[in-house]
Design an enzyme around this catalytic site. Structure first.
Site, short mmCIF file in Angstrom:
data_model
loop_
_atom_site.label_atom_id
_atom_site.label_comp_id
_atom_site.label_asym_id
_atom_site.label_seq_id
_atom_site.Cartn_x
_atom_site.Cartn_y
_atom_site.Cartn_z
N ARG A 252 48.47 57.11 18.39
CA ARG A 252 47.22 57.83 18.65
C ARG A 252 47.24 59.27 18.15
NH1 ARG A 252 47.74 54.39 23.19
NH2 ARG A 252 46.44 52.58 22.80
N GLY B 63 54.26 50.73 28.42
CA GLY B 63 55.17 49.66 28.83
C GLY B 63 54.92 49.14 30.24
N GLY B 64 53.74 49.41 30.78
CA GLY B 64 53.44 48.95 32.13
C GLY B 64 53.55 47.45 32.29
N GLU B 65 53.22 46.71 31.24
CA GLU B 65 53.28 45.24 31.33
C GLU B 65 54.72 44.74 31.20
OE1 GLU B 65 50.62 46.87 29.78
OE2 GLU B 65 49.75 46.37 31.71
N ASN C 162 48.41 51.75 35.07
CA ASN C 162 48.31 50.66 36.03
C ASN C 162 49.64 50.36 36.72
OD1 ASN C 162 48.68 49.63 33.12
ND2 ASN C 162 49.59 48.01 34.36
N ASP D 9 45.08 45.95 36.50
CA ASP D 9 45.41 46.63 35.25
C ASP D 9 44.35 47.66 34.90
OD1 ASP D 9 46.76 47.33 32.93
OD2 ASP D 9 45.88 45.74 31.73
N ARG E 108 38.54 53.26 33.95
CA ARG E 108 38.61 51.85 33.59
C ARG E 108 38.06 50.95 34.69
NH1 ARG E 108 43.95 50.28 30.11
NH2 ARG E 108 44.05 48.10 30.70
#
Lengths: 202, 575
Positions: free
Chosen positions: B130, B191-193, B264, B306, B333
């Site tokens: 970004r 890397g939250g997932e 999240n 999320d 969100r």
């Protein structure tokens, strides 16, 4: 005068020949300086040491769980079972070649379900693919409800384990590389090199 | 440390003709605090996060005459989410796969190219970047393999790099642009997932030495830890609790307070970490000197959708009953637009919020605190199949909202009429492996029957709290950040038809559009050289925008994909 080089000239060319570079931590700088001829990495050529990539004769070891680093036998794999994550293991030393780039996803299919082109690389229904999803590199860990396809649990790409790992559902666009296997003296043994590039196109 | 030694200074190898390089004006704290209209020094144009240009040569009256001046292919696939950052005649564009390209901003002539080699075997949920940050004579960029690199702005030569995170063991990766505040470079990984416990790190901009680390999830005993399980099955949930800080924050220069968003929860299912789970889905007010938390506001507790709160709120002054009130505004969100107050010490106070898209989860909102109550049937949980709206991509994902002080409006790129059905489960944590607690085979996006649009732009008057106008995209989501200008124009891409558009910021009337080679998911920017105003944008669809496109092909018969491939575009009025 400045000249812009093809942005892919370095990394992409290297990425397409998985045998060229070691994934040992910290070795990338050396790898970048290594000769670009497709060959085993320098240690294999000069010191007689083995490559850090899977080689014919290697066995397979569990990546995790109670039997982490222990050999995977044909009896450990059942038709319809979830993919087993594995690393190659040097049969001489028992050393497990653990790196993300070496991670394999191994499943057992009914031998009759395996397509003609994949049969030579399968061993009694056991097939092994690079576990690196060719979309964004996540490990392939899930069996599709069809029982013959495998799924990346990051974005849902689906690959046909019975047919050379070809993509059946995107977003991935490149098939999974297959690692040929054979059964020798009752053990699962690597029978060749990966039959394609690993991981996502860069 | 192992990765510290990885120095692949490809940029240097590609540089020639340095003697001809133009002078480079060092970027200072003063310049970042008061950026000249002719440059675009920060990701969002200013520290307040406005995505607003004071340039007014291009107006609603003449924007229809906008023409391309130059363009350049990046030769890179995947989603291009970085703005063109401009300082003088230098333009810097970061792309996926660890590239940075420098161009002459006026002519498009390539100046240098840098690439950090992408390690074989890396897995990342989002292959994007970004953007770069500037300080002094250096350009800073994060890499997907967790490094922060400082480059010589004139040559692209690698000056130093610092390890921010660990991709091999922890499965973290960087997509964010860095933010430079008072000589420190701040950046946090994604890397939250994958179960990453979120943080940002601050590095000395000259040396790369680590100054401080701020985790978003408190360790046991730290303030806020009481909102995490203390015992039992989930007592270690904080260790992999998520809350990644994966978008650059904003900065209140006057009061020296940073506002940074927190992502999240991990895994997604809140019942695997019972409690409010500070500081997930929150904004933190931080002290730039040491990263200490001055205050926080949590948009929703025990995040289970999320619905990351990673978008830092936009710093504005509200006109409230004739009085100027320092505040924050943010389309989150979770589908609500928040009005928050901030004081000189960074204390954040809830003022009000409004739904800007359909939300079937929040059954009520406490008028004093903003705390929602939940429809439990729409809260994902372990072993349950639940449907909720908006889907995980939210009313607005990461693309930047924009604020125009001339119109007093906030412009929100949004997506409505979409929901998600998922089944919660306990997933093992494997390096590089999604462990969000959801079976990817049963992660079903749905759209409202007979929907008239998904994507669009909403314009809200920040003072009256009313929506003023709305643009709807009947056959596209909107993944495009917004730029607004003193010429009264609003620029935006974001649609799957690959168009770059200009609107009247006051009325929302479409004034101009131009088809680019791919879709636009990068923030537009504006600059001026030799008295001419330019608009820059990078075309290059990919990442979640493309993933959704594939899902919409099945749901609504849309084209299965948008062609990928990056290209930089620069526009100006004809002579």
């Amino acid at each position: 005068m400045t000249e812009k080089k093809n942005p892919c000239a370095c990394a992409c060319a290297a990425g397409h020949d998985p045998s060229r570079r070691s994934m040992m931590a910290g070795a990338l700088a050396l790898a970048a300086l290594a000769p670009l001829a497709g060959s085993r990495d320098a240690s294999a050529q000069e010191g007689g040491a083995r490559s850090t990539k899977p080689e014919p004769g290697d066995k397979l070891a569990f990546m995790m769980g109670d039997r982490k680093d222990k050999e995977i036998t044909p009896a450990d794999l059942v038709v319809g079972g979830e993919p087993t994550l594995a690393y190659p293991m040097d049969p001489a030393t028992g050393k497990v070649l653990s790196s993300r780039a070496n991670l394999l996803t191994v499943v057992r299919l009914k031998p009759e379900a395996i397509g003609e082109k994949s049969k030579p690389n399968a061993a009694e229904g056991v097939v092994a693919f690079s576990a690196m999803c060719t979309h964004y590199g996540c490990p392939i860990t899930t069996l599709h409800p069809t029982g013959t396809q495998i799924v990346c649990n990051c974005h849902g790409s689906v690959f046909d384990a019975a047919n050379r790992g070809v993509v059946t559902t995107g977003p991935a666009t490149r098939r999974l590389a297959m690692l040929p296997l054979e059964i020798k003296d009752g053990a699962i043994v690597v029978a060749g090199k990966f039959d394609g590039p690993l991981g996502p196109p860069q | 440390m192992k990765l510290q030694t990885i120095v692949v200074a490809l940029g240097a190898a590609l540089v020639s003709g340095l003697a001809a390089a133009a002078d480079y004006k060092p970027v200072t704290a003063e310049r970042l605090a008061n950026p000249e209209p002719e440059n675009w020094l920060l990701t969002k144009g200013n520290y307040e996060g406005w995505s607003y240009s004071k340039l007014n040569q291009i107006t609603t009256a003449n924007v229809s005459k906008l023409k391309p001046v130059w363009s350049a292919a990046t030769g890179v696939l995947s989603g291009h989410e970085a703005p063109a950052i401009v300082n003088g005649e230098y333009m810097f564009v970061a792309t996926p796969h660890n590239h940075v390209f420098a161009y002459n901003a006026k002519t498009g002539k390539p100046l240098w190219h840098f690439q950090r080699e992408v390690p074989e075997g890396i897995g990342a949920l989002h292959r994007t970047n970004r953007g770069v940050a500037l300080w002094n004579d250096k350009v800073y960029v994060g890499s997907v393999d967790c490094m922060l690199s400082a480059l010589d702005a004139k040559t692209g030569k690698l000056l130093w790099d610092a390890q921010v995170c660990d991709w091999e063991e922890d499965s973290a990766y960087i997509t964010s642009a860095p933010l430079v505040v008072k000589g420190k470079v701040l950046i946090g990984p994604s890397g939250g997932e994958f179960g990453v416990r979120g943080f940002i790190k601050a590095f000395d901009a000259e040396t790369g030495k680590l100054a401080w680390t701020r985790y978003s999830v408190p360790a046991p005993g730290e303030p806020g830890s009481e909102t995490w399980p203390q015992e039992g099955e989930w007592k270690d949930a904080w260790k992999n609790g998520g809350g990644t800080m994966w978008m650059p924050g904003n900065y209140d220069v006057k009061n020296d307070v940073i506002y940074w968003g927190v992502g999240n929860g991990a895994p997604w299912l809140g019942d695997q970490r019972p409690g409010d789970n500070l500081y997930l889905a929150s904004v933190l007010a931080l002290n730039p000197a040491n990263g200490n938390i001055n205050s926080h506001f949590q948009y929703h507790w025990n995040d289970s959708w999320d619905w990351a709160g990673m978008n830092a709120p936009t710093l504005v002054d509200f006109d409230r009953n004739g009085k100027k009130v320092s505040g924050l505004i943010s389309a989150q969100r979770n589908g609500r637009l928040y009005w928050l107050d901030r004081d000189a010490k960074g204390k954040i106070t809830y003022n009000k919020s409004e739904a800007y898209v359909h939300n079937n989860v929040f059954t009520s909102i406490d008028k004093k605190t903003g705390r929602p109550t939940y429809n439990e049937d729409a809260k994902p949980a372990t072993g349950k199949t639940r449907t909720y709206c908006p889907s995980l991509w939210g009313g607005k994902d990461w693309p930047y909202e924009a604020y125009n002080p001339d119109t007093g409006m906030l412009y929100v790129p949004y997506n409505d009429n979409h929901c998600l059905t998922l089944t919660g489960m306990i997933q093992p944590r494997i390096p590089g492996q999604w462990s969000a607690g959801v079976d990817i085979n049963r992660l079903d996006l749905s759209v409202k029957e007979g929907f008239d649009h998904i994507g669009g732009i909403q314009a809200w008057d920040i003072n009256t709290g009313k929506e003023v106008w709305r643009e709807k995209y009947a056959k596209s989501w909107n993944w495009g950040s917004i730029l607004t200008t003193a010429g009264g124009v609003l620029f935006a891409g974001g649609t799957n038809d690959k168009m770059f558009r200009a609107y009247d910021a006051k009325s929302g009337k479409l004034l101009w559009e131009f088809p680019t080679p791919s879709g636009i998911i990068s923030p537009p920017s504006s600059f001026q050289i030799d008295g001419k105003q330019y608009i820059a944008v990078v075309s290059g669809y990919g990442v979640d925008a493309q993933w959704i496109q594939g899902k919409m092909a099945k749901l609504a018969g849309w084209d299965e994909k948008v062609p990928e491939g990056g290209s930089v575009w620069v526009f100006a009025l004809g002579d």
